[in-house]
Design a protein around this motif. Structure first.
Motif, PDB file in Angstrom:
ATOM      1  N   TYR A  42     -24.104  49.444  50.605  1.00 25.65           N
ATOM      2  CA  TYR A  42     -22.924  49.910  49.886  1.00 25.65           C
ATOM      3  C   TYR A  42     -23.202  51.240  49.176  1.00 25.65           C
ATOM      4  O   TYR A  42     -22.359  52.140  49.149  1.00 25.65           O
TER       5      TYR A  42
ATOM      6  N   VAL B 210     -12.580  47.251  49.649  1.00 22.89           N
ATOM      7  CA  VAL B 210     -13.732  46.586  50.270  1.00 22.89           C
ATOM      8  C   VAL B 210     -13.673  45.095  49.952  1.00 22.89           C
ATOM      9  O   VAL B 210     -14.025  44.670  48.855  1.00 22.89           O
TER      10      VAL B 210
ATOM     11  N   MET C 113     -17.203  46.897  53.971  1.00 22.81           N
ATOM     12  CA  MET C 113     -18.284  47.563  53.250  1.00 22.81           C
ATOM     13  C   MET C 113     -19.011  48.564  54.142  1.00 22.81           C
ATOM     14  O   MET C 113     -19.257  49.714  53.742  1.00 22.81           O
TER      15      MET C 113
ATOM     16  N   SER D 181     -27.544  44.475  51.297  1.00 23.63           N
ATOM     17  CA  SER D 181     -26.107  44.753  51.131  1.00 23.63           C
ATOM     18  C   SER D 181     -25.871  45.749  49.999  1.00 23.63           C
ATOM     19  O   SER D 181     -25.031  46.652  50.120  1.00 23.63           O
TER      20      SER D 181
ATOM     21  N   SER E  12     -19.180  52.727  53.943  1.00 21.38           N
ATOM     22  CA  SER E  12     -20.426  53.486  53.838  1.00 21.38           C
ATOM     23  C   SER E  12     -20.561  54.503  54.965  1.00 21.38           C
ATOM     24  O   SER E  12     -21.060  55.610  54.752  1.00 21.38           O
TER      25      SER E  12
END
Length: 689
Positions: free
Chosen positions: A312, A47, A53, A308, A57
């Protein structure tokens, strides 16, 4: 629920040997990461960008709920409960919307530049905001948040400075953009987050609909107007493969609004974002069973950094309805485990809880005082935040004010009083963290530890950040001060921005030749390696007797310790030896305080603000707060003017990030400031001779 990695409380950071230089401390680093800074997610080394990212996920948490909002029900005229979209559903919308943007840019608008152009995003927090940003990451575009509360002049400046061709916005901003289109030569398209389809139920026979009028107005101005679903349909009809960015490329221009001058566009790269997320993974681990309330503006870096982290971790993100006044209703409905906040909100929650518990009359108040005393004693003794008896009898009910599931509260952006921090810890039985950062440092540089029970500091450097203190001789702060070194806080690490867009001069002021970010904040570091913010280098002035004063520090100290204050402006002049203040009272606490002094003759706030007895009593409360905050003698306010004229963005007295515009407030209250100084001079012995 979040899990926490334990570190040494007694040695949270260390000064690296051999790094001291003249006029500065050595480099302080997290004691558990002395061998090197963390610049990537060690458990997921593949990542490297925000594109990576989200892909990561989606693969791990595809069918799990991701983004939630509360739709408005036109029948009940209320907002329904949260409706959720999964990672896979958002992934499809991102690909469709991003393909639509790219097709619009190239095939319809005829632009030859396929990537690296800027997309403006303008609304309060909502799923479409995140879909727009993630679409930028999938197509190597640069997202440019526009503050939802920016005035037209600042919006105009940012759109032109960043050369924005398209703006995605909530429908209430479309008219503003079209009205100012003559001043926005680069703008070619507007995409409404809200539907622009005609609603038959709202139709008026023979009249043009509002959506039709907006589209016609746009056509007249040479600007295409679409809505979000149209753009997704366009992308589904013309699909494109993602064009992933490189880690060193700019992901976003985040404009910081200063108290004077035009906003500066901080260039934040994909590497900056990933480095910031990595610092959290090494200390506080969110997971797929966690839920975060998202209300801190996504136009500010803290809100986006936290989103963020949740992305993640596979956590749910529930957006508030856009109205801060109904936020706690959203929180109760959502029942989050993770609650990011700001001091002003926490101060309001604290004031309400105190009024309902330890200040309550009769038996309830007596029991609450006993319960709080017992839990505070445990906390100060390092025995934690839970109590088997008092939690069951009292505090489990208190926790329901935040939905009942909150495990972590994190606060930043301004200082918060020690007593507020500790009260919230024992009242909600959860971890309360205080952090320090800025737009230029991705909103994260230092953070307290989860098991910390000593309040009043912002913890140690995060695992991706070095910190040093540089002498500020004009304010008598040096790295050789006793008992602790003091100076301007400087930061360095992979999360630090690369500079201001099109502004080399400001970049050089912020970043030195060794890439240290000079924050302008003054702090000291104690023997545990924890940092405390004590002053501000900018906005300082000198009083007549030669003492330097940092008004923001004083405002923070007084506001955090006096619950009568909603807003405060402290002012001084080089020809005067004392400070005066403009205070906007907090009605909820001020009215009972003032009526108790006047005997209850009136509850009219405007009348109470003019009562000499009330003003004197208010000033004494500020004095108490100043003593509790250890202000020096010349830092005490000697006169105060009470006003109901709130500082706001609309009247130009606040920036979009809610910082006081000092010159504008001074001019706005010039007459009142003059009267206060005239009164002070009339009361001095020299004036009476």
């Amino acid at each position: 629920m979040p899990t926490f990695i334990k570190f040494n409380l007694e040695q949270q950071s260390i000064e690296l040997p051999g790094t001291r230089t003249a006029g500065a401390t050595g480099h302080y680093r997290h004691s558990a990461f002395q061998d090197g800074l963390i610049d990537h997610i060690r458990e997921a080394p593949h990542v490297k960008t925000l594109y990576d990212m989200f892909e990561n996920s989606v693969k791990k948490y595809g069918k799990k709920e991701f983004l939630g909002h509360r739709p408005y029900n036109r029948v009940t005229k209320k907002h329904d409960g949260y409706v959720w979209q999964t990672f896979e559903q958002i992934h499809k919308r991102v690909n469709d919307f991003g393909s639509g943007l790219m097709h619009l840019n190239q095939a319809i608008l005829g632009h030859s530049q396929l990537n690296r152009w800027s997309l403006g995003i303008w609304s309060t927090n909502r799923p479409e905001w995140s879909i727009s940003e993630i679409s930028c990451n999938y197509n190597n575009l640069v997202s440019v948040p526009l503050y939802d509360t920016l005035g037209p002049d600042a919006v105009e400046y940012v759109i032109n400075h960043a050369e924005i061709q398209m703006v995605v916005c909530s429908s209430n901003h479309i008219a503003t953009l079209l009205q100012n289109s003559a001043k926005l030569p680069s703008l070619r398209a507007i995409i409404s987050m809200d539907s622009l389809r005609d609603d038959p139920a709202m139709a008026i026979p023979g009249a043009s609909s509002a959506p039709a009028l907006l589209r016609a107005w746009g056509a007249e101005k040479g600007i295409k107007v679409y809505d979000f679903l149209e753009m997704e349909a366009l992308g589904a009809a013309h699909p494109r493969k993602p064009s992933p960015p490189r880690e060193e490329e700019v992901a976003s221009l985040c404009y910081t609004s200063g108290t004077t001058g035009q906003p500066k566009g901080a260039q934040l790269t994909h590497k900056n974002f990933i480095a910031a997320v990595s610092t959290n993974v090494e200390s506080i681990v969110l997971g797929p069973n966690d839920t975060m309330i998202s209300f801190l503006p996504l136009a500010h870096i803290m809100g986006r950094y936290l989103d963020s982290l949740s992305m993640y971790a596979g956590s749910r993100i529930g957006y508030f309805r856009g109205d801060i006044l109904t936020l706690l209703d959203d929180v109760v409905e959502l029942k989050p485990t993770f609650f990011p906040a700001v001091p002003r909100l926490l101060n309001k929650i604290y004031a309400k809880l105190v009024a309902a518990t330890i200040e309550a009359p009769g038996l309830v108040g007596a029991l609450a005082r006993k319960a709080v005393a017992a839990k505070m004693a445990n906390l100060e003794a390092g025995k934690g935040i839970h109590h088997p008896l008092w939690d069951r009898l009292l505090f489990n009910k208190v926790k329901m004010a935040l939905g009942g599931n909150v495990q972590v509260i994190v606060t930043g952006s301004a200082p918060i009083a020690k007593e507020v921090l500790n009260f919230l810890r024992i009242a909600f039985g959860c971890v309360v963290l205080e952090g320090y950062g800025s737009t230029e440092s991705m909103g994260t540089a230092m953070l307290t530890l989860p098991e910390e029970f000593i309040p009043g500091h912002v913890g140690a450097p995060r695992c991706g950040c070095d910190v040093k203190l540089v002498d500020v001789p004009e304010m008598n702060y040096t790295s050789n001060d006793k008992p602790f070194p003091r100076g301007e806080i400087c930061l360095r690490g992979p999360h630090i921005f690369t500079g201001y867009f099109k502004d080399e001069e400001k970049t050089k002021e912020a970043l030195d030749s060794e890439n240290w970010l000079h924050t302008g904040d003054i702090g000291f570091v104690d023997n545990r390696g924890c940092f405390t913010i004590i002053d501000r280098k900018k906005n300082i002035f000198k009083l007549a007797q030669g003492e330097y004063v940092a008004p923001e520090k004083i405002e923070n100290v007084l506001s955090a310790r006096c619950n009568l204050v909603a807003q405060l402006f402290v002012h001084g002049e080089s020809l005067e030896s004392t400070l005066v203040a403009i205070a906007i009272p907090e009605p909820e606490t001020f009215v009972p305080f003032a009526t108790a002094i006047t005997g209850g003759s009136t509850s009219d706030v405007a009348v109470l603000c003019k009562d000499p007895k009330v003003i004197d009593a208010f000033l004494k409360e500020l004095e108490k707060a100043g003593k509790a905050g250890s202000l020096r003698g010349f830092e005490f306010v000697k006169k105060v003017h009470l006003s109901m004229d709130m500082f706001s963005i609309d009247n130009g007295l606040l920036t979009p990030t809610l910082k006081v515009r000092r010159p504008q407030v001074k001019d706005h209250f010039a007459d009142q400031i003059k009267v206060m100084y005239d009164d002070l001079r009339a009361c001095t012995p020299a004036a009476k001779l």
